[in-house]
Design a protein around this motif. Sequence first.
Motif, PDB file in Angstrom:
ATOM      1  N   VAL A  38     -28.959  60.970   0.413  1.00 54.09           N
ATOM      2  CA  VAL A  38     -27.636  60.306   1.205  1.00 54.09           C
ATOM      3  C   VAL A  38     -26.551  61.110   0.767  1.00 54.09           C
ATOM      4  O   VAL A  38     -25.683  61.210   1.818  1.00 54.09           O
ATOM      5  CB  VAL A  38     -27.585  58.843   0.381  1.00 54.09           C
ATOM      6  CG1 VAL A  38     -26.834  58.895  -0.879  1.00 54.09           C
ATOM      7  CG2 VAL A  38     -26.639  58.113   1.371  1.00 54.09           C
ATOM      8  N   THR A  39     -26.361  61.723  -0.455  1.00 49.28           N
ATOM      9  CA  THR A  39     -25.390  62.766  -0.568  1.00 49.28           C
ATOM     10  C   THR A  39     -25.214  63.768   0.515  1.00 49.28           C
ATOM     11  O   THR A  39     -24.149  64.198   1.165  1.00 49.28           O
ATOM     12  CB  THR A  39     -25.079  63.215  -1.989  1.00 49.28           C
ATOM     13  OG1 THR A  39     -25.138  62.181  -2.959  1.00 49.28           O
ATOM     14  CG2 THR A  39     -23.871  63.910  -2.418  1.00 49.28           C
ATOM     15  N   THR A  40     -26.273  64.286   0.822  1.00 46.05           N
ATOM     16  CA  THR A  40     -26.582  65.315   1.617  1.00 46.05           C
ATOM     17  C   THR A  40     -25.918  64.941   3.037  1.00 46.05           C
ATOM     18  O   THR A  40     -25.433  65.816   3.854  1.00 46.05           O
ATOM     19  CB  THR A  40     -27.855  66.028   2.014  1.00 46.05           C
ATOM     20  OG1 THR A  40     -28.107  66.639   0.382  1.00 46.05           O
ATOM     21  CG2 THR A  40     -28.138  67.108   2.433  1.00 46.05           C
ATOM     22  N   TYR A  41     -26.544  63.954   3.635  1.00 45.78           N
ATOM     23  CA  TYR A  41     -26.193  63.288   4.548  1.00 45.78           C
ATOM     24  C   TYR A  41     -24.588  62.764   4.763  1.00 45.78           C
ATOM     25  O   TYR A  41     -24.146  63.184   5.881  1.00 45.78           O
ATOM     26  CB  TYR A  41     -26.916  61.813   4.694  1.00 45.78           C
ATOM     27  CG  TYR A  41     -26.741  60.988   6.011  1.00 45.78           C
ATOM     28  CD1 TYR A  41     -27.399  61.393   7.122  1.00 45.78           C
ATOM     29  CD2 TYR A  41     -25.693  60.070   6.154  1.00 45.78           C
ATOM     30  CE1 TYR A  41     -27.222  60.782   8.627  1.00 45.78           C
ATOM     31  CE2 TYR A  41     -25.632  59.298   7.397  1.00 45.78           C
ATOM     32  CZ  TYR A  41     -26.277  59.885   8.356  1.00 45.78           C
ATOM     33  OH  TYR A  41     -25.901  59.181   9.851  1.00 45.78           O
ATOM     34  N   ARG A  80     -19.538  63.942   6.925  1.00 39.05           N
ATOM     35  CA  ARG A  80     -19.228  62.893   7.699  1.00 39.05           C
ATOM     36  C   ARG A  80     -17.955  62.330   6.667  1.00 39.05           C
ATOM     37  O   ARG A  80     -17.405  61.280   7.373  1.00 39.05           O
ATOM     38  CB  ARG A  80     -20.521  61.856   7.797  1.00 39.05           C
ATOM     39  CG  ARG A  80     -21.532  62.328   8.830  1.00 39.05           C
ATOM     40  CD  ARG A  80     -22.837  61.647   8.599  1.00 39.05           C
ATOM     41  NE  ARG A  80     -23.594  61.947   9.460  1.00 39.05           N
ATOM     42  CZ  ARG A  80     -24.163  63.174   9.616  1.00 39.05           C
ATOM     43  NH1 ARG A  80     -24.196  63.798   8.480  1.00 39.05           N
ATOM     44  NH2 ARG A  80     -25.209  63.657  10.612  1.00 39.05           N
ATOM     45  N   LEU A  81     -17.897  62.589   5.519  1.00 37.24           N
ATOM     46  CA  LEU A  81     -16.716  62.076   4.685  1.00 37.24           C
ATOM     47  C   LEU A  81     -16.134  63.176   4.034  1.00 37.24           C
ATOM     48  O   LEU A  81     -16.687  64.397   3.854  1.00 37.24           O
ATOM     49  CB  LEU A  81     -17.350  61.045   3.726  1.00 37.24           C
ATOM     50  CG  LEU A  81     -17.943  59.752   3.973  1.00 37.24           C
ATOM     51  CD1 LEU A  81     -18.685  59.264   2.923  1.00 37.24           C
ATOM     52  CD2 LEU A  81     -16.881  58.960   4.411  1.00 37.24           C
ATOM     53  N   GLY A 101     -14.776  65.601   1.126  1.00 35.01           N
ATOM     54  CA  GLY A 101     -15.834  66.230  -0.024  1.00 35.01           C
ATOM     55  C   GLY A 101     -15.846  65.248  -1.095  1.00 35.01           C
ATOM     56  O   GLY A 101     -17.149  64.992  -1.700  1.00 35.01           O
ATOM     57  N   SER A 102     -14.745  64.632  -1.707  1.00 35.28           N
ATOM     58  CA  SER A 102     -14.979  63.986  -2.858  1.00 35.28           C
ATOM     59  C   SER A 102     -15.805  62.765  -2.608  1.00 35.28           C
ATOM     60  O   SER A 102     -16.369  61.847  -3.386  1.00 35.28           O
ATOM     61  CB  SER A 102     -13.504  63.812  -3.325  1.00 35.28           C
ATOM     62  OG  SER A 102     -12.595  63.266  -2.150  1.00 35.28           O
ATOM     63  N   LEU A 103     -15.422  62.014  -1.352  1.00 32.47           N
ATOM     64  CA  LEU A 103     -16.137  60.817  -1.169  1.00 32.47           C
ATOM     65  C   LEU A 103     -17.628  60.879  -0.698  1.00 32.47           C
ATOM     66  O   LEU A 103     -18.298  60.129  -0.998  1.00 32.47           O
ATOM     67  CB  LEU A 103     -15.073  60.103   0.185  1.00 32.47           C
ATOM     68  CG  LEU A 103     -14.117  59.464  -0.084  1.00 32.47           C
ATOM     69  CD1 LEU A 103     -13.395  58.973   1.154  1.00 32.47           C
ATOM     70  CD2 LEU A 103     -14.034  58.286  -1.043  1.00 32.47           C
ATOM     71  N   ALA A 104     -17.951  62.042  -0.107  1.00 27.54           N
ATOM     72  CA  ALA A 104     -19.303  62.443   0.090  1.00 27.54           C
ATOM     73  C   ALA A 104     -20.087  62.454  -1.241  1.00 27.54           C
ATOM     74  O   ALA A 104     -21.022  61.947  -1.538  1.00 27.54           O
ATOM     75  CB  ALA A 104     -19.644  63.758   0.663  1.00 27.54           C
ATOM     76  N   GLY A 147     -33.721  68.576  10.306  1.00 27.57           N
ATOM     77  CA  GLY A 147     -32.388  67.941   9.742  1.00 27.57           C
ATOM     78  C   GLY A 147     -32.414  66.758   8.920  1.00 27.57           C
ATOM     79  O   GLY A 147     -33.253  65.892   9.198  1.00 27.57           O
ATOM     80  N   VAL A 148     -31.123  66.574   8.391  1.00 31.75           N
ATOM     81  CA  VAL A 148     -31.265  65.256   7.502  1.00 31.75           C
ATOM     82  C   VAL A 148     -30.850  64.023   8.394  1.00 31.75           C
ATOM     83  O   VAL A 148     -31.267  63.190   7.775  1.00 31.75           O
ATOM     84  CB  VAL A 148     -29.876  65.635   6.464  1.00 31.75           C
ATOM     85  CG1 VAL A 148     -28.688  65.480   7.104  1.00 31.75           C
ATOM     86  CG2 VAL A 148     -29.958  64.399   5.447  1.00 31.75           C
TER      87      VAL A 148
END
Length: 400
Positions: A245-248, A252-253, A255-258, A372-373
């Motif tokens: 999920v972090t990769t996904y 989309r968010l 960097g820190s929020l991802a 892809g993810v």
Amino acid sequence: MSEAAATQAPDADTDAETDRSGRRWWTVAVFAYITLEGAGLQMRGAVIPALRRTFDVPEWQLGLVAPAGTVGYVLAVVVVGAVAGRLDTRWLLLVGIVGTGAGILVMGVAPSFALFLAALLGRGLFTGVGRGTDRPLLSHLYPRQRGRIFGYYDMMWAVGATAGPLLVAAAVAAGNWRLAYYALALAFVPVVALVVALPTPEVDGGDDPLDWAELRRITRQPAVVTMAVALFLSTGFEGGLFTWVTTYAQGRLPGSLATASLSVMLAAYIPGRFASGWLSERLGYVRLAVGLVGLTIPAFAYTFFLADGYGLLVGLFTIGLALSGMYPTLLAYATEAVPEHSAPVNATAAVTSAAGIAVVPAAMGFIIGDTGVVGAMRLLAVPLALLALVLSYALYRAVR
């Protein structure tokens, strides 16, 4: 009332109060242990970037971190499940807690990556001893409240799992990732002292010795079969999220929020497991499990087909809130069917969930390499749909 009866009545009240107090303190000890174990488990992923810098090892070696802990854990849980009715519960739990704390300390002082992996393997073995013992103990201490107590147990694991990566982040910010392991190992000391001080737990009955005839009977129980299949699917779905999920979330968010996206989902496990523990006694295990998967399906569809930006975090939190109660609810359901063999049922749950966590994320890795993810995350709809079918059939059998 005779003089003898008058003398015996206060003694009986005192004994009952002592039993309740002992049960309460054993619960404190188990909950403290599982909180620390959850922190140690989720520290593994968070510490990988620091391990890469410290030991200068390639990615494929870093990929051994997860299986090194899991293999030892599963082996120990299976062995404990087979011998639980023949060994002293207090001794087993003490060995598990001491060994887990010692393994964490050795991981912190390891001078090489090979020794770090060896310590992780040993820690997994002792964790399997502890976790193969603690939940069956709670099952016998609370025979009429299994669903609630299992939900609270897993809620405490979620508290630790949420705190573990934060502890690593604090240690890295302080300049040394090893400080996180030193601090966690130190936290085991009062738990060990409490277990040493407590008397042997008083339970109504306990696990019966296991033989081949009983093992065959357990594995033919519809509730146990349903639990095993459903846990393979639900933990496979969870494992896919935990791993990818972090990769996904990247792109989309911010960097820190991802990076924090997984922590957002894990944070939802705390209220989710508290709520499922409370609801299990009011709805019943199968109805609750069907309701949980029914909530997860629309949350999944929103998160991975519609959401973007901050909506992704909302979706992940909702998935965590709904999915978090699945494991304790299904385990309580199966344990209720054969309460005299709670340790083998616990071992069955551990093995099938470990298989799900290993198989699904690995399969997703191959898919990510090809498509892809995004496509891989959406394919998690397959185990989720199968889980809904399995639980719906179990509910149909229960109400017909």
